[in-house]
Design a protein around this motif. Sequence first.
Motif, mmCIF file in Angstrom:
data_model
loop_
_atom_site.group_PDB
_atom_site.id
_atom_site.type_symbol
_atom_site.label_atom_id
_atom_site.label_comp_id
_atom_site.label_asym_id
_atom_site.label_seq_id
_atom_site.Cartn_x
_atom_site.Cartn_y
_atom_site.Cartn_z
ATOM 1 N N VAL A 170 0.859 -1.201 0.000
ATOM 2 C CA VAL A 170 0.000 0.000 0.000
ATOM 3 C C VAL A 170 0.888 1.243 0.000
ATOM 4 O O VAL A 170 0.677 2.184 -0.764
ATOM 5 N N TRP A 171 1.906 1.232 0.861
ATOM 6 C CA TRP A 171 2.841 2.365 0.900
ATOM 7 C C TRP A 171 3.575 2.488 -0.426
ATOM 8 O O TRP A 171 3.764 3.602 -0.941
ATOM 9 N N GLN A 172 3.965 1.377 -1.006
ATOM 10 C CA GLN A 172 4.762 1.438 -2.229
ATOM 11 C C GLN A 172 3.956 2.013 -3.395
ATOM 12 O O GLN A 172 4.515 2.649 -4.274
ATOM 13 N N THR A 173 2.650 1.796 -3.401
ATOM 14 C CA THR A 173 1.862 2.421 -4.484
ATOM 15 C C THR A 173 1.842 3.929 -4.335
ATOM 16 O O THR A 173 1.586 4.649 -5.298
ATOM 17 N N ASN A 174 2.138 4.427 -3.120
ATOM 18 C CA ASN A 174 2.077 5.864 -2.858
ATOM 19 C C ASN A 174 3.449 6.524 -2.876
ATOM 20 O O ASN A 174 3.571 7.687 -2.476
ATOM 21 N N GLU A 175 4.456 5.817 -3.382
ATOM 22 C CA GLU A 175 5.812 6.358 -3.302
ATOM 23 C C GLU A 175 5.970 7.683 -4.024
ATOM 24 O O GLU A 175 6.707 8.559 -3.591
ATOM 25 N N ARG A 176 5.283 7.818 -5.162
ATOM 26 C CA ARG A 176 5.459 9.031 -5.931
ATOM 27 C C ARG A 176 4.419 10.104 -5.580
ATOM 28 O O ARG A 176 4.353 11.143 -6.214
ATOM 29 N N TYR A 177 3.613 9.822 -4.596
ATOM 30 C CA TYR A 177 2.578 10.760 -4.179
ATOM 31 C C TYR A 177 3.117 11.517 -2.969
ATOM 32 O O TYR A 177 3.348 10.933 -1.914
ATOM 33 N N TYR A 178 3.322 12.830 -3.131
ATOM 34 C CA TYR A 178 3.905 13.660 -2.080
ATOM 35 C C TYR A 178 5.146 12.980 -1.503
ATOM 36 O O TYR A 178 5.168 12.524 -0.354
ATOM 37 N N THR A 179 6.169 12.931 -2.320
ATOM 38 C CA THR A 179 7.380 12.183 -1.968
ATOM 39 C C THR A 179 8.068 12.749 -0.723
ATOM 40 O O THR A 179 8.840 12.034 -0.090
ATOM 41 N N GLU A 180 7.812 14.008 -0.374
ATOM 42 C CA GLU A 180 8.488 14.566 0.802
ATOM 43 C C GLU A 180 7.899 14.001 2.103
ATOM 44 O O GLU A 180 8.478 14.179 3.169
ATOM 45 N N ILE A 181 6.763 13.319 2.012
ATOM 46 C CA ILE A 181 6.160 12.681 3.194
ATOM 47 C C ILE A 181 6.654 11.244 3.209
ATOM 48 O O ILE A 181 6.209 10.400 2.429
ATOM 49 N N THR A 182 7.628 10.980 4.082
ATOM 50 C CA THR A 182 8.199 9.642 4.144
ATOM 51 C C THR A 182 7.510 8.849 5.249
ATOM 52 O O THR A 182 6.828 9.416 6.098
ATOM 53 N N VAL A 183 7.774 7.576 5.279
ATOM 54 C CA VAL A 183 7.078 6.713 6.219
ATOM 55 C C VAL A 183 7.540 6.945 7.652
ATOM 56 O O VAL A 183 6.822 6.695 8.600
ATOM 57 N N SER A 184 8.777 7.507 7.762
ATOM 58 C CA SER A 184 9.325 7.624 9.114
ATOM 59 C C SER A 184 9.338 9.045 9.630
ATOM 60 O O SER A 184 9.956 9.348 10.618
ATOM 61 N N ALA A 185 8.713 9.963 8.970
ATOM 62 C CA ALA A 185 8.666 11.385 9.376
ATOM 63 C C ALA A 185 10.025 12.044 9.347
ATOM 64 O O ALA A 185 10.173 13.153 9.822
ATOM 65 N N GLU A 186 11.060 11.393 8.760
ATOM 66 C CA GLU A 186 12.348 12.051 8.563
ATOM 67 C C GLU A 186 12.334 12.693 7.179
ATOM 68 O O GLU A 186 11.660 12.186 6.284
ATOM 69 N N PRO A 187 13.107 13.755 6.960
ATOM 70 C CA PRO A 187 13.122 14.346 5.619
ATOM 71 C C PRO A 187 13.723 13.359 4.626
ATOM 72 O O PRO A 187 14.600 12.579 4.999
ATOM 73 N N PRO A 188 13.256 13.337 3.396
ATOM 74 C CA PRO A 188 13.760 12.380 2.427
ATOM 75 C C PRO A 188 15.178 12.724 2.006
ATOM 76 O O PRO A 188 15.608 13.868 2.168
ATOM 77 N N ALA A 189 15.881 11.709 1.490
ATOM 78 C CA ALA A 189 17.214 11.971 0.925
ATOM 79 C C ALA A 189 17.033 12.847 -0.278
ATOM 80 O O ALA A 189 16.005 12.820 -0.943
ATOM 81 N N GLU A 190 18.075 13.652 -0.557
ATOM 82 C CA GLU A 190 18.024 14.525 -1.719
ATOM 83 C C GLU A 190 17.844 13.683 -2.957
ATOM 84 O O GLU A 190 18.561 12.720 -3.181
ATOM 85 N N HIS A 191 16.893 13.987 -3.767
ATOM 86 C CA HIS A 191 16.763 13.261 -5.026
ATOM 87 C C HIS A 191 16.321 14.234 -6.083
ATOM 88 O O HIS A 191 15.701 15.251 -5.810
ATOM 89 N N HIS A 192 16.703 13.893 -7.299
ATOM 90 C CA HIS A 192 16.370 14.773 -8.411
ATOM 91 C C HIS A 192 15.516 14.008 -9.380
ATOM 92 O O HIS A 192 15.975 13.545 -10.407
ATOM 93 N N ASP A 193 14.288 13.859 -9.020
ATOM 94 C CA ASP A 193 13.373 13.137 -9.899
ATOM 95 C C ASP A 193 12.849 14.110 -10.915
ATOM 96 O O ASP A 193 11.739 14.611 -10.818
#
Lengths: 1157, 73
Positions: free
Chosen positions: B46-69
Amino acid sequence: MFSQNKIIFFCYAYLVGIALAMSAPVDPAGLPLLRLITGVALTACALVIAAGLHAQRTDQDDRAAAWSRRAWWCILVASLTLGYTRYISANSVPDTRLGEVVLGAESRYVPQGTLPDTCRLRFQKSGPLAGDVHLRLRGELDARVPVRDDQGRATVDESGRWRFSLAPLSITSDVITVRAADADGTDYVVPQPFTRLTGVDIVSGPTQGVVTVFRISNHISSFVRPGQAQSPVTILGHISADPLVYDFKTVLPVTPEYVQYPAGGPYFRVEGGDIQVTVQPTVSNYSSYARTEAYGQDVEFSGELTVARAQPNPGGFNARRFMQNYNVFGLVSLYQPRSGPPPIQLIPRPDGRVTHGNRLVEFSLALRDDVLRVIKQTVIFPHSAFIGGVTLGLRYGLQGVECMFSDRYRHVWQKEGHVHGPGCEETIADEFKEAGVNHVLAVSGLHVTIITAMLVGIFSMMRIPRQAYVPLIMLALVIFAIITGARPSTLRAVIMNSLFLMTWAYMDQSLRSSVLLGVPVAAFLILLHNPLVLVDPSFTLSFGAILSLGLLTTPSLDLLQRLKGNQFVLAVVVAIGVTWVGIVHWALLVTPQFLVPLTLLVVVLFKLGGRLQQQGIGISERINYGLIPEGMGAFFGAQFAIQLGMMIPLSVFYFSRWPFAGAYSNLIAIPLIGVNVQLGAIGGLLGLIPGVGIYLALLLGAANWFFSCVFLWLAHASSEWWPYPFIRRPGLLFVGTYYILCAWFIWRRPIAQWLEATCQRRLGSGARWPRLIKGVVLVAIIVPLLMDLRSEKPDGLRLQFLSVGYGSAVLVESPGGKRILVDAGFVEHERGRRNEAIRTVVPYLAYRSIRHLDGFIVSSPRPERAAGASHVLEHVWIDHVFVPPTLAGLTPGESFDAFSARFTDADDLEPSILAMSYEELVGNAARPRRNAFAPMLAKRGPTWANRWAGWDTKVQAVQAGQALFEEQGPQGRFRIEVLNPVPGSPGERSFDNGSLVLRVVYGDFAVLLTGDLQHDAEGELAARYAPEALRAQIMTIPHRGTAPAPWVSEFKGPLQGVLRQQLGALLDKVQPDRVIAEYGSARPVLGMVARTAQQTYELSKRFVEDRLGAAAWLSTDRDLAITITSDGRTYEVQTQAELNRAEGGVEDAVSDIAVGL
Amino acid sequence: MERGAQALVKMMLASLLLGLLVLFIHPDYRQAFAALRKGEPEQSPVWQTNERYYTEITVSAEPPAEHHDVQPE
């Protein structure tokens, strides 16, 4: 004395004051006087009310009554002036008069004000001058230089103020010449800024005249410069709202505090206005901005400060005005440069801590993120995007999200099987619009009421007294408003619900009485804060809905409940029949030749049914609307009221479209959304509880997934079954008249009683006078209603070149009133999904109240001309379609090979262009739901239903030598001559060279539309015809100036030679005064070849300008829509860019220096 | 308004039961439950289907790693 009615009256009169200011604004220079008048009026009002209250308390009833009467007048004046002044002050920040230079025997400067801060100045010629005046300003500048840290970033102190070092400088300006020949009111900007003005030197000048010195406002809009390749500005400010995070960019709302203008220049303190900063993912530290925590932080950035585009086409969306209504006056786009520091930096406090914004806002946004985290763990995508949108107001997360029947999710559906075929690529948002349920994505009264009811239910379960929990619910609603973006519709609902809760909890009042007070008070508070949103759809649709519910539900129910027996059954049959016709053939439903007989038939049958009922014949009266369960019946009545009061008039007024499905789908959608929102909110909050919370949230999320499937299926099915037609956009006269009719419907009984009593008193007894008067009034109302729907026809010939990016769409209107559309723009299916036909062409026709075309010419198979054709065919009545010989006999289902064989040069084409043309003209088997030209044309054949609706269309291939739509006009003959392709010529079956070249002629005036001819064909066209057969005052540049020349990036010389030889020959024959390029970003159409096309375009443009002069070149990307009118002898050219500039007057400009296009 | 409390309770109970049914039937939800039990929410389908939906909201409430999508303009 101080009654609820007076409060209501004050609030509505305030709205009227704003409306007056919008329709008849005064010069912003009059603001001080307006403020004085408003102050006096409010003070007088307060004194009168106080006097009345005093008289009441001292039991002086007569005096109290007299004061009460006076109070009404005072309230009227005070509220009108308050609304008027508030709007004018919100819509402008005028420059300040500093003094006057009085020229005479002893010329002198008369100061009238001082400078509050560093600013720019200007002179204004205030009256006639005997000669030129040369002036110079003297003063001082406190040059601000930001204190920078060792990383080169500007710094702030402990309390968050920007740190500067000040270097005082003595400044003397350049000599400014105020010319006597210039018009009064001409402005002359002084290049040097000043902090203090010490004097004005009159270098030389006449002995009579006045020149005024103004201080230019430091509102951010005065620093905006339109266009490209400007000098960048540096801005110091803070992120003032929640960042909008997309998957390909982040938009930061920024309140600027200081701006360095120009680059390397001084820093000015900004005096108002916000900007939007778009940050690309390539920017260093992008993730620092693409998150909620960025809210409140101080930032420094450098970039070009530009402005949103005003409307590109007549009647089009004015993005600039829309943004200004929300206080956004500038745009900056930031990209990571190849070298050098990043364009944007976050600025920490001296102790390293980040700056915070409002704590309540931070808490609300953090809570939203936590709830979204739970939703992402408990609801499968794309249903999670839907739940996020309706529960948390996250509409941006739904952009581009395809519906659950898309191939993207097909792996799921293959397991369970599905009844819908593959290839559904509609987005959820588009399906919602077509189904008429798009309102669920705009957090408004429905959502707020659901949240309110849910919270009341929860607190009630806990047996907490309402007086205790109402303040908590009000706080929760404020948090909910912040989370969902605090749009006017949400604010309206929060204010009204709060008022209702307070009166219910503390005064034991009913819902209805609080609604009557709540609506105007909420409107007043929202418009007091921002009067510019009065005509914003978010405001009017929200208030329209609540007023419709409050005022129209009861009379609608009253009408429905009178249906009994025969009439009730007849009403049900008519409703089912009309629905069926609307689904099967909507065009038939909206034509007079169907509607008028249907209406007459229904009226006759109703009367007959009633007579038979009276004689006891037919269906028993026990069969009536009352059989429907009460709650459901009231719900239907409310839906009927909303359709009548809001959806029909306002949806059409704002969007030019009406979703047929809305009346039906909302019967299920509205109860269902209550479940979705409550499960989303409760599940999201439960998931925050450590331990068991996430498991409960998972169960609720799973249930919500199921309910979302039902909702998304409902929207998908509704959008498939029901049409979503364009409707002629009504004007304000129609809308106003419509609401007068609604008011009559609401208050018809009291009006009838008053009319009868008045007629009895003045005209004697008898029923005929009231009926006669009613009839006259009805006609007087309906006639303007119908007149407003008529389309305006131009005198003479008019050609409207629409700005549709890289593509063509031209509306030709003949002197006799014929309308012919030439081409329909491009349709982009990926990325931006930009469909120019639906976005621009058809809405333009709706705006002009045009729903019938005498002809539609598809001049070329190129997708930038032909792609939109199927969408025009879907929505517009068209008598004839004309195509080039290469497209003759096009059939649905034609194979790609057969399609390619139509063109002798198919092998030389870019494969993507040929594939796109095939897809748009014939279809795509993998995407059976996409519109295509041939299948849509096949549906317009001569069936009986099409003939009855006037919906049948004839198709004809045309070639050189034919003349279309010939007619005699007042100043000569009008016709459209076809000059290409020539039968039997080598280019007849060529993809580009076989395109139609049209010469639109009226009297002595002509416009040449040159299609997609390549260079060789340009020369052939010139050689083939005598000068008089080609002569035209205006022509389009063939192939948009981008005829294929793939080697142009390396070998410019040969192209210049080709242009001289071929295009030059054509220009020599045609001898145009102006050349039009229908141009825009070519990348969506040409892909990787776009850069070469741009280079070719630039060379073509330069060639034409060298030949004919720079003024001869017009293009739809720079000049936007282009309108050409002619009386057959002379002609005029007007561009939308000129109109936008001209509109930057008192009511539109913020500073007296008009900015932007 | 207060009568709505009963309706809310009924709706919540019915939703929990429905959710239980979906959990048993839908494989992605079964696996999501298992992933939560294991303490590996990022493994949840369920989480994996939402990976590209609001990517800055991670599962652990930590900021995401820098990425250049980055998607090209």
